[in-house]
Scaffold this active site. Structure first.
Site, PDB file in Angstrom:
ATOM      1  N   PHE A 222       0.816  -1.227   0.000  1.00  0.00           N
ATOM      2  CA  PHE A 222       0.000   0.000   0.000  1.00  0.00           C
ATOM      3  C   PHE A 222       0.840   1.263   0.000  1.00  0.00           C
ATOM      4  O   PHE A 222       0.349   2.340   0.361  1.00  0.00           O
ATOM      5  CB  PHE A 222      -0.975   0.000   1.191  1.00  0.00           C
ATOM      6  N   ARG A 304       2.454  15.273  -6.273  1.00  0.00           N
ATOM      7  CA  ARG A 304       1.264  14.590  -6.782  1.00  0.00           C
ATOM      8  C   ARG A 304      -0.023  15.238  -6.245  1.00  0.00           C
ATOM      9  O   ARG A 304      -1.062  15.206  -6.890  1.00  0.00           O
ATOM     10  CB  ARG A 304       1.292  13.083  -6.496  1.00  0.00           C
ATOM     11  N   GLU A 706      -4.410   2.341  -7.603  1.00  0.00           N
ATOM     12  CA  GLU A 706      -4.700   3.453  -6.713  1.00  0.00           C
ATOM     13  C   GLU A 706      -6.029   4.172  -6.961  1.00  0.00           C
ATOM     14  O   GLU A 706      -6.703   4.568  -6.008  1.00  0.00           O
ATOM     15  CB  GLU A 706      -3.554   4.479  -6.792  1.00  0.00           C
TER      16      GLU A 706
HETATM   17  N1  LUZ Z   1       5.841   6.674  -6.071  1.00  0.00           N
HETATM   18  C1  LUZ Z   1       6.717   7.512  -6.644  1.00  0.00           C
HETATM   19  C2  LUZ Z   1       4.531   6.763  -6.325  1.00  0.00           C
HETATM   20  O1  LUZ Z   1       7.905   7.404  -6.349  1.00  0.00           O
HETATM   21  N2  LUZ Z   1       6.284   8.406  -7.535  1.00  0.00           N
HETATM   22  C3  LUZ Z   1       4.995   8.553  -7.860  1.00  0.00           C
HETATM   23  O2  LUZ Z   1       4.654   9.405  -8.673  1.00  0.00           O
HETATM   24  C4  LUZ Z   1       4.069   7.703  -7.227  1.00  0.00           C
HETATM   25  N3  LUZ Z   1       2.770   7.813  -7.469  1.00  0.00           N
HETATM   26  C5  LUZ Z   1       1.921   7.025  -6.850  1.00  0.00           C
HETATM   27  C6  LUZ Z   1       2.393   6.084  -5.951  1.00  0.00           C
HETATM   28  N4  LUZ Z   1       3.684   5.954  -5.697  1.00  0.00           N
HETATM   29 MO1  MOS Z   2       2.550   3.417  -3.945  1.00  0.00          MO
HETATM   30  S1  MOS Z   2       1.611   4.846  -2.883  1.00  0.00           S
HETATM   31  O1  MOS Z   2       1.977   3.232  -5.421  1.00  0.00           O
HETATM   32  O2  MOS Z   2       3.797   2.688  -3.301  1.00  0.00           O
END
Ligand code: LUZ
Ligand code: MOS
Length: 765
Positions: A222, A304, A706
């Site tokens: 997660f 993000r 997600e």
């Molecule tokens: N992890 C990351 C993520 O390093 N960069 C991202 O843009 C990202 N987006 C969603 C979940 N994990």
């Molecule tokens: Mo994630 S929040 O895609 O490790």
């Protein structure tokens, strides 16, 4: 095809790290962490603990041969605290003992003296004091101030969304085994094997090729194991390096809750301006992110948030800024949605406030502003294959939303103490790591001489079903039975320099690399078959383990073909690389095309609130979701349901609590409530959008990990709408999670002032 792990899971046969047989001579490690959130380490007494029965030794920062540094984006995080203490639960020492119990007893004998300073635990306070992780970021589009001046209606408000505990079933774990010479093999429960490898190399003072990281599968991640599986793996590796014995480190649930970071709490202010026709002309938001004591992934999470601050709406004039605030909490980290949900909540709050003030339903504002083809996001990208409107309309028609709303109104007229609320939650989530270079992957395929196939990619299976999807990719390319294919563990010696399994992008990135590798082998096999059958390769195809000539069975079988190829010295192995095309982002201008594509959807949430108790049920969640052309509807539906429920938990009941000294109060499942069978919605319905899918998605099957979490945001507003049914002039508040306690106190505020409750009427239902 059903998830290839499901039978093993059901029988308890799936192997997790702590299920591996413990090698003879293994040591068990336990972390000694700071009992104080902020201060200076004055004295650390280890002697008594070192003499404790069964203790091999206790390691601190002084024992590190390389660098005491595991920071990823910013090198600001020591593996072990040296002098400064930045959060309660910060590792100070590692106990290595013959058993977990011996380690635990020794831990109780460690004495520490810390000169304590006041702790900062909220983003607001850190903001006031100027405590930041990085420079703030701002995205702007249009002329916000001029647009506000032209608005018919302007509303301002503030919001808070609390953090969230990942609560993966399997706690953080690592097992490090010394290999020949000074090499180390680390088995880790990590989403990011290459990140573990890099950090371990840095701390141990070894080149990366001397560290092999192996991942079997995770009992959930997660996001909690994207960056934060690293310290435990590195500690185990350090223990193995110094003791030359295998070292196993598995966090207890309470250590895990105490020592690891969570979803970032956010405090925000917003200002929204609408014209007479409910068009949002201007939107401004300032986000304060509670990053905790070190950067971890916070700058990327903050970014993000800005990318998702306008959700699935077109907002012509927007100014969005985020401050990553340094506090004395464990470093907060990636969590499904990665800052996106926090951004989207604020936009929905702004719309809900405007609706309340204008005495209309939020859905009218939402509907009037949904993105259309070609509309620009504040970061410059245009919406392509935009499905915001289509998903809204599909949900609206399919679930007969007008009836639904009317029925809720009728219900509310008939019931004095129970009211229903309906909310709409459109979502739009960008797919790709926002850090463009991370969007690459590799795969390695071996076809063995008996026709069986072994596949390695950088993808980590964490329950999301990525191994099943990888298997489907290979099976469909070769047109062979799934039983012939094995998905190997994720291992840095087979697939190097991997990006973490994250950002919903794992199946796309690794699947595309895998497809390329399979296609290369297939091309050679078709050539071999053509030679064998004395025809040309264009006429040859593979189907159901048979070689076809002009679509007719040639009599040649898959196994024979493979053997023939081997005898003719044709390579049956291949590695391939994939990099997402057409993405870029300019951080100076804060403009670009960061996402390969977007995933859309709309949920309709109905909540039923008991106004006397503050308790509520989420009656139904009805979703129209953009799967693209789903390659596995069972897995994708599982992701939608799981994501939704996790989002509901965040919005409704999961209440993280720290006291003002940075002590985690919600430190067990008795004080931290997650959704269970009795609190999940009575009804979850999902209808797929009729959709061609997207070329950039693996087999046109869109990323699904997600996005569905964000449907859960609608629950907050459904409950708020039910509260509005009790009191039409309710002053809305945006302070998630909406616990029953907050519902009750929210309703009582006015009841206490005006008329008291009629106690004799306490007859419910
Ligand atoms: N992890 C990351 C993520 O390093 N960069 C991202 O843009 C990202 N987006 C969603 C979940 N994990
Ligand atoms: Mo994630 S929040 O895609 O490790």
């Amino acid at each position: 095809m059903k998830n290839i792990d499901s039978d093993k899971h059901l029988r308890g046969e799936s192997l997790y790290l702590d299920d591996l047989p413990t090698l003879q001579g293994s040591l068990h490690a336990m972390v000694f962490a700071s009992p104080t959130a902020h201060g200076l380490l004055q004295k650390l007494e280890l002697e008594e603990a070192r003499k404790s029965c069964g203790v091999w030794g206790i390691l601190t920062a002084r024992d590190i041969p390389g660098e005491n540094q595991i920071g990823n984006i910013i090198p600001d995080e020591p593996l072990f605290a040296e002098k400064e203490i930045h959060y309660r639960g910060q590792p100070i020492a590692l106990i290595l003992a013959e058993s977990r119990e011996a380690a635990r007893q020794a831990r109780q004998k460690i004495k520490v003296e810390i000169e304590e300073f006041p702790a900062v635990t909220t983003a607001e306070e850190a903001f006031e004091k100027g405590m930041f992780i990085t420079e703030p970021r701002t995205f702007t589009m249009g002329d916000v101030d001029r647009a506000f001046a032209k608005c018919a209606h302007v509303f301002e408000g503030k919001t808070f969304t609390n953090g969230q505990e990942h609560l993966y079933l399997e706690t953080q774990a690592a097992y490090a085994i010394p290999a020949e010479g000074d090499q180390i093999k680390i088995i880790s429960s990590t989403q990011g094997p290459s990140q573990v490898q890099k950090a371990a190399a840095q701390v141990l003072g070894l080149p990366m090729h001397k560290i092999e990281v192996e991942v079997i599968r995770l009992g959930g991640g997660f996001g909690g194991k994207e960056d934060q599986a690293t310290p435990w793996a590195v500690m185990a590796a350090l223990g193995a390096q110094l003791s030359r014995r295998p070292v196993k480190l598995v966090l207890s649930r309470s250590d895990d809750l105490l020592m690891t970071g969570k979803r970032h709490p956010y405090s925000a202010r917003f200002k929204i301006g609408l014209d007479e026709n409910l068009k949002i002309l201007a939107y401004e938001a300032r986000f304060l992110q509670n990053a905790g004591a070190a950067a971890d992934l916070s700058p990327a999470v903050a970014e993000r948030t800005l990318f998702h601050a306008t959700n699935s709406y077109f907002v012509k004039n927007a100014r969005l800024s985020v401050y990553s605030c340094r506090t004395h909490l464990p470093p907060n980290t990636a969590f499904r949605g990665f800052g996106g949900p926090q951004g989207m909540f604020v936009m929905e709050a702004a719309i809900a406030l405007a609706a309340q003030k204008l005495k209309i339903e939020a859905r009218h504002i939402q509907q009037a502003n949904l993105l259309q083809e070609g509309d620009r996001f504040p970061y410059g990208q245009r919406a392509e294959q935009a499905l915001a409107r289509k998903s809204w309309e599909t949900a609206y028609l399919h679930y007969k939303a007008d009836d639904l709303c009317r029925k809720a109104e009728d219900f509310n007229k008939k019931h004095e103490y129970i009211k229903k609320g309906v909310a709409f939650m459109p979502i739009c989530f960008g797919i790709s790591f926002t850090n463009t270079p991370m969007n690459q992957a590799r795969a390695l395929v071996h076809v063995y001489r008996d026709g069986s196939v072994g596949i390695s990619t950088g993808a980590v299976e964490m329950g999301q079903g990525v191994n099943t999807k990888m298997l489907q990719v290979a099976a469909s390319c070769f047109s062979i039975q799934p039983e012939r294919i094995k998905i190997e563990t994720t291992n840095t010696t087979r697939v190097a320099n991997t990006s973490p399994s994250a950002a919903s992008a794992t199946s796309d990135l690794n699947g595309k690399a895998l497809l390329k590798a399979c296609e290369q082998i297939k091309k050679r096999l078709l050539k071999t078959a053509a030679k064998e059958l004395k025809t040309n390769p264009q006429k040859i195809s593979l189907q159901n383990e048979c070689v076809l000539i002009d679509k007719k069975d040639s009599g040649l079988r898959w196994e024979e073909l493979v053997q023939t190829a081997l005898l003719q010295r044709v390579s049956l192995s291949e590695t391939a690389h994939y990099a997402t095309p057409k993405i870029r982002f300019d951080k100076k201008r804060e403009k670009g095309r960061p996402f390969s594509y977007h995933v859309y959807g709309t949920a309709i949430i109905t909540a039923k609130v008991d106004g006397l108790r503050g308790t509520y049920q989420i009656e139904s969640v009805q979703i129209a979701h953009d799967f693209g052309k789903s390659m596995n509807t069972a897995i994708d539906l599982g992701q939608v349901e799981g994501g939704l429920v996790q989002g509901l938990g965040w919005m409704c009941m999961e209440e993280l609590a720290y006291d003002k000294n940075g002590r985690l109060l919600s430190n067990a499942l008795s004080t931290y409530k997650i959704p269970d069978l009795f609190s999940v919605p009575e009804r979850i319905e999902v209808v797929p959008l009729e959709d061609e899918g997207h070329e950039a998605a693996i087999l046109k099957s869109k990323a699904v990990g997600e996005p569905p979490l964000m449907y859960g945001i609608g629950a907050y507003f459904a409950i708020l709408n039910a509260m509005r049914a009790f009191q039409s002039d309710l002053e809305p508040f945006f302070n998630a999670p909406m616990t029953p306690e907050k519902v009750l106190t929210g309703l009582l505020k006015k009841q206490v002032k005006n008329k008291p409750l009629h106690v004799e009427k306490r007859q419910i239902g």
